[in-house]
Design a protein around this motif. Structure first.
Motif, short mmCIF file in Angstrom:
data_model
loop_
_atom_site.label_atom_id
_atom_site.label_comp_id
_atom_site.label_asym_id
_atom_site.label_seq_id
_atom_site.Cartn_x
_atom_site.Cartn_y
_atom_site.Cartn_z
N LEU A 122 0.86 -1.17 0.00
CA LEU A 122 0.00 0.00 0.00
C LEU A 122 0.90 1.22 0.00
N VAL A 123 0.58 2.17 -0.86
CA VAL A 123 1.41 3.35 -1.06
C VAL A 123 0.79 4.56 -0.37
N ARG A 124 1.62 5.34 0.30
CA ARG A 124 1.14 6.59 0.91
C ARG A 124 1.64 7.80 0.14
N ALA A 125 2.86 7.77 -0.40
CA ALA A 125 3.41 8.94 -1.09
C ALA A 125 4.69 8.56 -1.81
N GLY A 126 5.23 9.53 -2.54
CA GLY A 126 6.58 9.42 -3.02
C GLY A 126 6.83 8.97 -4.44
N TYR A 127 5.81 8.94 -5.32
CA TYR A 127 6.04 8.49 -6.69
C TYR A 127 7.12 9.35 -7.33
N PRO A 128 8.11 8.82 -8.03
CA PRO A 128 8.24 7.43 -8.44
C PRO A 128 8.94 6.54 -7.41
N VAL A 129 9.42 7.12 -6.32
CA VAL A 129 10.00 6.30 -5.25
C VAL A 129 8.92 6.21 -4.17
N TYR A 130 8.23 5.08 -4.13
CA TYR A 130 7.08 4.92 -3.26
C TYR A 130 7.46 4.86 -1.79
N VAL A 131 6.56 5.39 -0.94
CA VAL A 131 6.64 5.23 0.51
C VAL A 131 5.49 4.30 0.87
N TYR A 132 5.80 3.18 1.48
CA TYR A 132 4.79 2.17 1.76
C TYR A 132 4.26 2.29 3.19
N SER A 133 2.95 2.01 3.34
CA SER A 133 2.33 2.05 4.66
C SER A 133 1.87 0.68 5.13
N GLY A 134 1.87 -0.31 4.25
CA GLY A 134 1.44 -1.65 4.65
C GLY A 134 1.42 -2.59 3.46
N TYR A 135 0.84 -3.76 3.71
CA TYR A 135 0.76 -4.80 2.68
C TYR A 135 -0.63 -5.43 2.74
N LEU A 136 -1.22 -5.66 1.57
CA LEU A 136 -2.53 -6.29 1.46
C LEU A 136 -2.36 -7.65 0.79
N TYR A 137 -2.87 -8.68 1.44
CA TYR A 137 -2.81 -10.03 0.87
C TYR A 137 -3.81 -10.17 -0.26
N ALA A 138 -3.52 -11.07 -1.19
CA ALA A 138 -4.44 -11.36 -2.27
C ALA A 138 -5.72 -11.96 -1.71
N GLY A 139 -6.83 -11.76 -2.40
CA GLY A 139 -8.12 -12.33 -1.99
C GLY A 139 -9.22 -11.29 -2.11
N ARG A 140 -10.36 -11.63 -1.59
CA ARG A 140 -11.53 -10.74 -1.61
C ARG A 140 -11.38 -9.78 -0.45
N ASN A 141 -11.13 -8.52 -0.73
CA ASN A 141 -10.85 -7.50 0.26
C ASN A 141 -11.79 -6.33 0.10
N TRP A 142 -11.99 -5.59 1.20
CA TRP A 142 -12.83 -4.39 1.09
C TRP A 142 -11.96 -3.18 0.74
N PHE A 143 -12.59 -2.27 -0.01
CA PHE A 143 -11.95 -1.03 -0.41
C PHE A 143 -12.94 0.11 -0.17
N ALA A 144 -12.44 1.27 0.23
CA ALA A 144 -13.30 2.42 0.52
C ALA A 144 -13.70 3.16 -0.75
N CYS A 145 -12.74 3.38 -1.65
CA CYS A 145 -13.00 4.14 -2.86
C CYS A 145 -11.77 4.06 -3.76
N GLN A 146 -11.86 4.69 -4.92
CA GLN A 146 -10.73 4.71 -5.85
C GLN A 146 -10.56 6.10 -6.42
#
Length: 147
Positions: free
Chosen positions: A67-91
């Protein structure tokens, strides 16, 4: 690393139910998974680390990722999401901020969620649309609202 397990406890149980419910029998009598295109089904109501509350929708992340919080093109990561059916708030479409490519998939739409593993911001961050079923190149994921 801080675990986001308490916030995601319902996710694993829901995923197990959805996976089990999504299995059917093919013509040969073997189990066949139902295809998951786009997002559907109401997820939990959640509050992010900034205090914003969201209703969520389930989507199929066919590949886990950071999961990315900032820093493109050098990303700053805030966590990791496993593959599968997951909930998302928006896009959100982020012009000039490319998702990591996955095969031929390319996109600049990002999905807001909380990871299964938290590095910062209680695991909240942007997940790349290239790892979610249902969208086309440079298109939003069907069934998920825009932020």
């Amino acid at each position: 690393m801080e675990s986001a397990a308490p916030a995601r406890a319902g996710r694993a149980a829901a995923a197990a139910v959805l996976v089990t419910a999504g299995l059917g029998l093919g013509a040969s009598g073997t189990a066949v998974a139902a295809p998951a295109a786009g997002c559907s089904g109401a997820g939990p109501t959640v509050t992010d680390f900034l205090g914003t509350t969201y209703t969520t929708t389930y989507c199929n992340a066919y590949e886990g990722g950071n999961l990315v919080r900032a820093g493109y093109p050098v990303y700053v990561y805030s966590g990791y999401l496993y593959a599968g059916r997951n909930w998302f708030a928006c896009q959100m479409k982020m012009e000039g901020v490319e998702n990591p490519p996955v095969g031929e998939a390319r996109n600049n739409w990002w999905l807001w969620t909380q990871g299964d593993v938290a590095d910062s911001d209680n695991g909240w961050g942007w997940f790349p649309a290239t790892k979610v079923s249902g969208g086309g190149n440079y298109e939003p994921i069907p069934g998920l609202r825009t932020c």
